[in-house]
Design an enzyme around this catalytic site. Sequence first.
Site, PDB file in Angstrom:
ATOM      1  N   GLU A  79       0.987  -1.152   0.126  1.00  0.00           N
ATOM      2  CA  GLU A  79      -0.036  -0.013  -0.059  1.00  0.00           C
ATOM      3  C   GLU A  79       0.778   1.288   0.104  1.00  0.00           C
ATOM      4  OE1 GLU A  79      -3.895  -0.539   2.649  1.00  0.00           O
ATOM      5  OE2 GLU A  79      -2.271  -1.318   3.517  1.00  0.00           O
ATOM      6  N   GLU A  80       1.843   1.252   0.752  1.00  0.00           N
ATOM      7  CA  GLU A  80       2.933   2.240   1.137  1.00  0.00           C
ATOM      8  C   GLU A  80       3.359   2.509  -0.314  1.00  0.00           C
ATOM      9  OE1 GLU A  80       5.829   2.097   3.722  1.00  0.00           O
ATOM     10  OE2 GLU A  80       6.549   3.810   3.849  1.00  0.00           O
ATOM     11  N   GLY A  81       3.744   1.485  -1.047  1.00  0.00           N
ATOM     12  CA  GLY A  81       4.528   1.981  -2.502  1.00  0.00           C
ATOM     13  C   GLY A  81       3.244   2.134  -3.432  1.00  0.00           C
TER      14      GLY A  81
END
Length: 499
Positions: free
Chosen positions: A173-175
Amino acid sequence: MDEQEEVKVKNPWHRPVLIFLTVFIILGIVIMVSISVVQNKPLPKKYKYGIVLDAGSSHTSVFIYEWPAEKENNTGMVRQIHTCNVKGKGISSYNANPDGAGKSLQECMVEAKQKIPAYRHSETPVYLGATAGMRLLKMEDETASEKVLASVEHSLKTYPFSYQGARIISGQEEGAFGWITVNYLNQNLNKPTGTLGALDLGGASTQITFIPQQEIESGDNSIDFRLYGNDYHLYTHSFLCYGKDQALKLSLSKKLVSAHAASKTDPIEVRDPCFHPGYNFTRTVQSIFDTPCMKAVNISSGIISHVGFGDWSQCQQSIRKVFNTSRCAYSKCSFNEVFQPSVYGKFGAFSAFFFVMDFLNLTSDSLAITKQKLEKYCSTPWKKIVENYPLVKEKYLSEYCFSGTYILTLLEDGYNFTSENWQDISFLKKIKGSDAGWTLGYMLNLTNMIPAEAPDTRLMPYGGYVTFMIFFTLFIFVLFLLACLYFRQSTRKAQKGII
Ligand SMILES: Nc1ncnc2c1ncn2[C@@H]1O[C@H](COP(=O)(O)OP(=O)(O)O)[C@@H](O)[C@H]1O
Ligand SMILES: [Ca+2]
């Protein structure tokens, strides 16, 4: 001719054609006026707001976003209007004192209350996303991580906003949300132009996300989106423990283990090429091994003397040891047996990639020049560095040689960038005033502000509207002329009749 019929002939207004034309003209004018009113209605300047807390491993930042209320599905409409850096360390550092995590947010949340108009407070969503620091705490002590999250949840619920949750977001998700942010801000998402890959370097993890040219061979690394009517097939990977603070610990632990084997002095002297000549700092062994990123090692002494000697190429050799490139079960890998297609297209590198390269003034040189400059910087005596940058925090200052070398090694040996595509990487902090990072993409996704299909906009496109108005005006003008002609003809006939 009886009297009544004679009146009809004399008064042309009584002719059906004329009545018909007049009604038509009036109707036309009414339609034209209505359309221009609807089309050109001044758009009320009403804004909506959203708050996202980025609970990173090193610190927490509060971002406030604003967008015109009636345009929330248009690309590029959301902008960052304020950021607030929470004082102190990241929320994962409150493992032994979870209540402190919630309290630490207070000042920034009070600021948010002042920045957002009161009548919007209750409908303003607040999200907290925690990244790698909390992922590591969860691995080490799940109960402590739950208590920290409960504490920030309790704190955020005391504000008049619409609390939407506090959770640890995954590396994928962060990426992916970092990628959405940079492409949303560059308005790449509703155009056929290429997209920008995203490189994010934090303290505890680092992410690489881009649209590859080849097939994605591992399911964990693939993410699909449909945004504004286009399909995106993304490659993403997050390396936990490869943020720059954890990488420093990894690298230092390896140096400590060899120094420990070679000498039995107390404290153990660890000579480090990644720190400036003349740098000498006493550290506890515990401060290096206090992370689930490494196995505990039995060291006879509790203290080390960390001594710099500033040698860039030896520093790079030592950093290479933290990347395992010996095995790969796919056609290609980055490191640690992780599949990665060849990097493709332009990239935006933000967060610590930017902080470090910007400080070192290395954001626009070729790879060869970057290496030369860094070599010179690393060999500069520590005393001189402190003199040259009196305002920079000593902790950051002492680590820029290591961090710069780590960034170069990660990009070149880890992700396989080369001197040919080095300049495809733009080191950036902000895009059009908003910070590059995962927070904006996260909010856009959770508020459904990026529709799968391209949204409809005006009643008709601007060009169509102008053409329509021109033809309609001409049409009414012709009708008007016809009416005049007819009116004159009828009047003449009537006059002749009288004569
Ligand atoms: N001005 C700066 N100079 C150097 N490094 C910085 C600066 N500001 C922030 N950083 C670093 O950027 C990183 C931000 O990581 P963070 O977002 O807290 O962690 P993560 O994303 O891994 O959870 C940290 O390593 C922090 O020390
Ligand atoms: Ca981060």
